[in-house]
Design a protein around this motif. Structure first.
Motif, short mmCIF file in Angstrom:
data_model
loop_
_atom_site.label_atom_id
_atom_site.label_comp_id
_atom_site.label_asym_id
_atom_site.label_seq_id
_atom_site.Cartn_x
_atom_site.Cartn_y
_atom_site.Cartn_z
N UNK A 174 0.81 -1.22 0.00
CA UNK A 174 0.00 0.00 0.00
C UNK A 174 0.84 1.27 0.00
N UNK A 175 2.01 1.23 0.62
CA UNK A 175 2.83 2.45 0.68
C UNK A 175 3.54 2.75 -0.63
N UNK A 176 3.34 1.88 -1.65
CA UNK A 176 3.82 2.18 -2.99
C UNK A 176 2.83 3.07 -3.74
N UNK A 177 1.82 3.58 -3.06
CA UNK A 177 0.77 4.36 -3.72
C UNK A 177 1.33 5.51 -4.55
N UNK A 178 2.32 6.23 -4.01
CA UNK A 178 2.87 7.35 -4.74
C UNK A 178 3.48 6.94 -6.07
N UNK A 179 4.13 5.79 -6.10
CA UNK A 179 4.74 5.29 -7.34
C UNK A 179 3.65 4.94 -8.35
N UNK A 180 2.64 4.19 -7.90
CA UNK A 180 1.60 3.72 -8.82
C UNK A 180 0.72 4.87 -9.31
N UNK A 181 0.45 5.84 -8.44
CA UNK A 181 -0.34 7.00 -8.86
C UNK A 181 0.41 7.78 -9.93
N UNK A 182 1.69 8.02 -9.69
CA UNK A 182 2.49 8.78 -10.66
C UNK A 182 2.55 8.06 -12.01
N UNK A 183 2.58 6.73 -11.98
CA UNK A 183 2.56 5.97 -13.23
C UNK A 183 1.22 6.12 -13.94
N UNK A 184 0.13 5.86 -13.21
CA UNK A 184 -1.18 5.83 -13.84
C UNK A 184 -1.69 7.21 -14.24
N UNK A 185 -1.34 8.22 -13.48
CA UNK A 185 -1.80 9.57 -13.82
C UNK A 185 -0.90 10.24 -14.86
N UNK A 186 0.16 9.55 -15.25
CA UNK A 186 1.04 10.09 -16.28
C UNK A 186 2.03 11.13 -15.80
N UNK A 187 2.24 11.22 -14.47
CA UNK A 187 3.14 12.25 -13.96
C UNK A 187 4.58 12.01 -14.37
N UNK A 188 5.03 10.73 -14.35
CA UNK A 188 6.39 10.45 -14.80
C UNK A 188 6.53 10.75 -16.29
N UNK A 189 5.54 10.35 -17.05
CA UNK A 189 5.58 10.58 -18.50
C UNK A 189 5.63 12.07 -18.81
N UNK A 190 4.88 12.86 -18.05
CA UNK A 190 4.90 14.32 -18.26
C UNK A 190 6.30 14.90 -18.02
N UNK A 191 7.06 14.24 -17.18
CA UNK A 191 8.43 14.67 -16.92
C UNK A 191 9.43 14.09 -17.91
N UNK A 192 8.91 13.36 -18.90
CA UNK A 192 9.79 12.76 -19.92
C UNK A 192 10.52 11.54 -19.43
N UNK A 193 9.96 10.85 -18.41
CA UNK A 193 10.64 9.73 -17.80
C UNK A 193 9.93 8.42 -18.10
N UNK A 194 10.71 7.38 -18.26
CA UNK A 194 10.21 6.02 -18.44
C UNK A 194 10.79 5.16 -17.34
N UNK A 195 9.95 4.34 -16.68
CA UNK A 195 10.42 3.52 -15.58
C UNK A 195 10.42 2.05 -15.97
N UNK A 196 11.47 1.34 -15.57
CA UNK A 196 11.54 -0.11 -15.68
C UNK A 196 11.46 -0.66 -14.26
N UNK A 197 10.30 -1.22 -13.90
CA UNK A 197 10.04 -1.63 -12.52
C UNK A 197 10.34 -3.12 -12.32
N UNK A 198 10.86 -3.44 -11.14
CA UNK A 198 11.10 -4.83 -10.75
C UNK A 198 10.61 -5.01 -9.32
N UNK A 199 9.75 -6.04 -9.11
CA UNK A 199 9.20 -6.26 -7.77
C UNK A 199 10.15 -7.12 -6.93
#
Length: 338
Positions: free
Chosen positions: A36-61
């Protein structure tokens, strides 16, 4: 409506200025846990905040944050996430390029999302009434390097016990409800949403929220590899702008039903717990809207580790904390509305 817009949607011109259209970036390699505390990461991904910053993430669990530290120190991850651990302090002491840069979960009052869960069969049979009844039981813990061992220590101490009075079984957070269901463990400090999922399925009973034992404790953080951050300073700053913006959206979910529903949709999409009712019922993590870190509580934990001989030396905050990235993000985003 205007109040909600002021809270959730920052001034339009300011947000347009944050976007970096057309910027091609190498993927940022990041570790996460899927809690649950990963909420900030997942929100930024889904709302496009990282993309708006020109960033692409490669995630590993990963199963626990400590498992990421060697990869972060070796430069095989650029960003990591999870609880402070002996691996952090030992890595810094060895001169590895790792640093705490932002909040990823704290036990603010009412946000005790790390909770002690006891097997419901024991509670129903009257075999568990107080913490002293954990004597002789099997406790789950995420790993030998997990901060949960500190939380277990404090819970046992409150019941007049020590770790020698129990057996510890190491299991990833995601596997703990099933282990409790089949009797492999009797109790565990679980993180949400797994604790409420276990309770809703009749497997366990939440008996203690950890904000009662460790008020304001910093249970999880974001880490940067400092060599990556120095080599890609704009990416490091832009990542944090997107992340802090997501933390603010998350805090809006604590005040506004429609935002809460949106965040629940995002979290069910990115975690193994798909039941919306669990997310609605559970104890949500404390995520600071400015990404601030409660460093003094990490020092309390570090002192305990030193006393337990799990680390070789005491590492001072200037060596393992750098809050300049969240400070920059706040300067760009402006103050969070009260």
């Amino acid at each position: 409506m205007r109040a909600r817009a002021a809270l959730v949607l920052w001034p339009v011109l300011g947000l347009l200025a944050l976007a970096v259209p057309g910027r091609a970036a190498a993927p940022i390699r990041m570790g996460y846990l899927g809690v649950s505390s990963d909420a900030g990461i997942f929100i930024a991904l889904d709302k496009g905040y990282f993309k708006e910053q020109g960033l692409d993430l490669a995630l590993e669990r990963f199963g626990v944050g400590a498992d990421q530290m060697a990869l972060l120190g070796a430069g095989r991850l650029d960003i990591a996430s999870g609880a402070p651990s002996p691996t952090l302090f030992n890595a810094v002491a060895r001169g590895l390029p790792v640093v705490v840069v932002a909040d990823k979960g704290s036990l603010r009052k009412g946000f005790g999302f790390n909770v002690l869960v006891v097997r419901k069969a024991l509670v129903d049979a009257g075999q568990f009434k107080t913490l002293s009844d954990l004597r002789g039981r099997v406790l789950g813990s995420a790993s030998p390097a997990s901060i949960v061992n500190f939380e277990n220590y404090l819970a046992l101490k409150k019941g007049g016990l020590t770790p020698r009075d129990v057996t510890v079984e190491y299991l990833e957070f995601v596997d703990q409800p099933a282990a409790m269901a089949n009797g492999k463990i009797d109790a565990a400090v679980m993180v949400e949403p797994f604790a409420t999922a276990a309770e809703s399925r009749g497997i366990g009973k939440i008996v203690l929220t950890l904000d009662q034992l460790l008020p304001n404790f910093q249970t999880a953080v974001i880490y940067y590899n400092t060599q990556w951050a120095r080599g890609h300073p704009e990416d490091a700053r832009r990542w944090m702008i997107a992340y802090v913006r997501a933390l603010r959206y998350y805090n809006g979910a604590l005040r506004h039903r429609e935002v809460r529903d949106d965040v629940i949709s995002i979290m069910t999409a990115h975690t193994p717990i798909k039941d919306r009712a669990v997310w609605d019922r559970m104890i949500w993590p404390g995520l600071h809207p400015d990404g601030a870190v409660t460093v003094r509580t990490i020092l309390d934990y570090e002192r305990w580790l030193l006393n337990e001989h799990q680390i070789g030396e005491f590492v001072t905050p200037p060596r393992f904390v750098d809050l300049s990235y969240v400070e920059h993000a706040v300067s760009v985003l402006g103050p969070f509305p009260p």
